[in-house]
Design a protein around this motif. Structure first.
Motif, short mmCIF file in Angstrom:
data_model
loop_
_atom_site.label_atom_id
_atom_site.label_comp_id
_atom_site.label_asym_id
_atom_site.label_seq_id
_atom_site.Cartn_x
_atom_site.Cartn_y
_atom_site.Cartn_z
N LYS A 59 0.82 -1.22 0.00
CA LYS A 59 0.00 0.00 0.00
C LYS A 59 0.84 1.26 0.00
O LYS A 59 0.40 2.31 -0.49
CB LYS A 59 -0.95 0.00 1.20
CG LYS A 59 -2.11 -0.99 1.07
CD LYS A 59 -3.11 -0.79 2.19
CE LYS A 59 -4.30 -1.73 2.04
NZ LYS A 59 -5.30 -1.53 3.10
N ARG A 62 1.62 3.18 -3.39
CA ARG A 62 0.68 4.04 -4.13
C ARG A 62 1.34 5.39 -4.41
O ARG A 62 1.02 6.05 -5.39
CB ARG A 62 -0.60 4.22 -3.32
CG ARG A 62 -1.44 2.95 -3.24
CD ARG A 62 -2.62 3.17 -2.33
NE ARG A 62 -3.40 1.94 -2.21
CZ ARG A 62 -4.39 1.78 -1.34
NH1 ARG A 62 -4.70 2.77 -0.51
NH2 ARG A 62 -5.05 0.65 -1.30
N ARG A 312 -2.60 8.46 7.36
CA ARG A 312 -3.20 8.27 6.03
C ARG A 312 -4.70 8.02 6.14
O ARG A 312 -5.47 8.41 5.27
CB ARG A 312 -2.51 7.10 5.31
CG ARG A 312 -1.13 7.45 4.80
CD ARG A 312 -0.40 6.26 4.19
NE ARG A 312 0.85 6.67 3.58
CZ ARG A 312 1.98 6.87 4.24
NH1 ARG A 312 1.99 6.70 5.54
NH2 ARG A 312 3.08 7.26 3.63
N CYS A 313 -5.12 7.36 7.22
CA CYS A 313 -6.55 7.11 7.43
C CYS A 313 -7.31 8.43 7.62
O CYS A 313 -8.35 8.66 7.01
CB CYS A 313 -6.76 6.20 8.63
SG CYS A 313 -5.97 6.78 10.16
N ALA A 316 -7.63 10.60 4.51
CA ALA A 316 -8.61 10.10 3.53
C ALA A 316 -10.04 10.16 4.05
O ALA A 316 -10.98 9.92 3.28
CB ALA A 316 -8.27 8.65 3.15
N ALA A 377 -12.93 4.33 3.99
CA ALA A 377 -11.73 4.96 3.43
C ALA A 377 -10.53 4.74 4.35
O ALA A 377 -9.41 4.49 3.89
CB ALA A 377 -11.97 6.45 3.21
N CYS A 378 -10.75 4.81 5.66
CA CYS A 378 -9.65 4.63 6.61
C CYS A 378 -9.08 3.22 6.54
O CYS A 378 -7.86 3.03 6.61
CB CYS A 378 -10.12 4.95 8.03
SG CYS A 378 -11.56 4.01 8.58
N GLN A 380 -9.25 1.20 3.93
CA GLN A 380 -8.60 1.04 2.63
C GLN A 380 -7.19 1.64 2.62
O GLN A 380 -6.28 1.08 2.02
CB GLN A 380 -9.45 1.71 1.55
CG GLN A 380 -8.86 1.71 0.15
CD GLN A 380 -8.76 0.32 -0.44
OE1 GLN A 380 -9.52 -0.55 -0.08
NE2 GLN A 380 -7.82 0.13 -1.36
N GLU A 381 -7.00 2.76 3.29
CA GLU A 381 -5.74 3.48 3.21
C GLU A 381 -4.67 2.95 4.16
O GLU A 381 -3.48 3.18 3.93
CB GLU A 381 -5.96 4.97 3.51
CG GLU A 381 -6.70 5.72 2.43
CD GLU A 381 -5.97 5.66 1.09
OE1 GLU A 381 -4.75 5.88 1.07
OE2 GLU A 381 -6.62 5.37 0.08
N CYS A 382 -5.05 2.26 5.21
CA CYS A 382 -4.05 1.85 6.22
C CYS A 382 -3.03 0.90 5.63
O CYS A 382 -3.38 -0.16 5.09
CB CYS A 382 -4.74 1.19 7.41
SG CYS A 382 -3.53 0.69 8.67
#
Length: 438
Positions: A59, A62, A312-313, A316, A377-378, A380-382
């Motif tokens: 991740k 990205r 990041r969480c 986003a 979203a949190c 997904q981004e972790c």
């Protein structure tokens, strides 16, 4: 003199390992505060997650530049520290570069590779320090990082730079002493190393005794720094260096949009609709949702201890972006802080039975919980597979089902669903009327 050094080194190793083990056991107890949950399905996918998400840091890539820099710091630091094995054995046995002669050319290749990685780690850490303290990216200047959390990140980056510089200086002094034919150092005839040889001009003018002093000082500070770093990790957000691996393995594999139903709720609804199915001796659930960390799953607490505080969480999160109080990062930090508070009090008093505080209300507010849109979203981004949403949902269930604490708009919707089997306030018989009128 060598015997005294070996004894001191043995004491250092025993002390460092003992302190580290004690703290890890405490963290294990904190994670075990959570409710038991069986997570053992699809082992092949779980090991794949460990490889790709924990070690490969999929991740992170990205953003390719940040991904490469982070991988260099993470993997580079771990790989370089393979040489700790040799240092420990040298310290215990009184030898010098124990593996140099037995490994031969391979040893030279490994140390050269370690030195290149050390230089890259220094560059990457310097860039991360600039991002945090000069450029000041938005997710690094949030108020929730004020105090210790912000200092913690800087301490680790500075420590890694210092450890890598000590490693290179130690190698430079070592190879110079080999060239001068100093006994003990000539046990290993390695020749120069690819990076540390460029430090020779800085050390060349020193006498033999001064150079030995520099090399030994760097050797001792390097290994003491490694052991200090080891014992600092359990108190730091950088514990994710260790916990990212089990956390990736135990991550939920269900689609992100799928919420976990509560069997207790489904059962109560079934009994309400079909009372004849309800057993006469049925005991009501002790609690719906979660009020404190002891009501959460052990996986939720493992998530909290695995949090990197990277933000990041939160960056986003649409609720946070629009100015609402919710920050998924803070949810995880609060959960970890509460677990730490409980386990520390339990360690002082085994009969401890609560302090009148709870994760809900004392740490995480109603306003934060209501702001969540459950968009995932949190999650997904972790980068290390943490799930803040699961904690939010369980705390919200406690609010609504135990405390009847919901906004008026939600209560109206709940009443409509209960009475009309739909969120809207009209009779089920009239549900299709709009088709006849159109």
């Amino acid at each position: 003199m060598h015997i005294l050094q070996q004894i001191l080194f043995l004491l250092l190793v025993v002390t460092a390992v003992t302190l580290f083990t004690k703290k890890i056991r405490q963290i294990r107890k904190a994670i075990q505060l959570g409710v038991e949950e069986e997570i053992a399905d699809n082992k092949a996918q779980r090991w794949r997650n460990v490889l790709l998400l924990a070690f490969g840091q999929k991740k992170m890539f990205r953003n390719p530049l940040v991904g490469v820099l982070h991988f260099l710091v993470y993997a580079g630091f771990i790989i370089i520290n393979i040489e700790i094995l040799e240092i420990i054995l040298d310290g215990l046995l009184g030898t010098h570069r124990l593996f140099a002669n037995s490994l031969g050319t391979l040893y030279l290749f490994l140390i050269n590779a370690f030195e290149v990685l050390a230089l890259l780690v220094i560059v990457a850490c310097a860039i991360f320090l600039i991002r945090r303290n000069i450029i000041k990216l938005q997710r690094f200047i949030s108020k929730e990082l004020d105090g210790w959390p912000r200092s913690d990140a800087n301490y680790i980056l500075f420590t890694e730079i210092i450890l890598m510089l000590l490693f290179l200086t130690m190698n430079s002094g070592d190879t110079l002493l080999q060239q001068r034919g100093i006994s003990h150092y000539t046990e290993a005839n390695t020749g120069n190393f690819i990076i540390s040889q460029w430090l020779h001009p800085l050390l060349q003018s020193m006498s033999n005794s001064q150079l030995i002093g520099v090399e030994r000082t760097c050797w001792w500070l390097h290994i003491i720094g490694i052991f200090a770093f080891l014992n600092y990790l359990p108190y730091s957000k950088h514990l994710h260096i260790i916990l990212a691996f089990p956390n990736a393995y135990y991550a939920r594999l269900t689609p992100l949009g799928k919420m976990e139903n509560m069997p207790q709720v489904q059962q109560e609804v079934l009994y309400a609709m079909q009372p004849e199915l309800a057993p006469t001796d049925a005991t009501p659930p002790t609690r719906f949702g979660a009020k404190d960390v002891t009501d959460l799953s052990w996986k939720n607490i493992l998530d909290a201890y695995s949090c990197t505080e990277c933000g990041r969480c939160t960056a986003a999160c649409p609720a946070n972006i629009t100015g609402k109080k919710l920050s998924p990062r803070k949810i995880m930090m609060d959960t970890r802080d509460r677990a730490e508070e409980i386990i520390q009090q339990k360690s002082k008093d085994e009969a401890w039975n609560g302090d009148g505080k709870s994760l809900l209300h004392n740490y995480i507010t109603v306003e934060e919980l209501r702001a969540c849109t459950t968009c995932n979203a949190c999650v997904q981004e972790c980068p290390v597979s943490i799930n803040p949403l699961d904690i939010i949902l369980q705390l919200r269930r406690q609010l609504i089902m135990e405390e009847s604490n919901a906004p008026q708009e939600w209560n109206a919707m709940f009443s409509n669903i209960e009475n009309n089997f739909a969120p809207w306030k009209f009779s089920p018989e009239d549900r299709s009327k709009w088709m006849a009128e159109s």
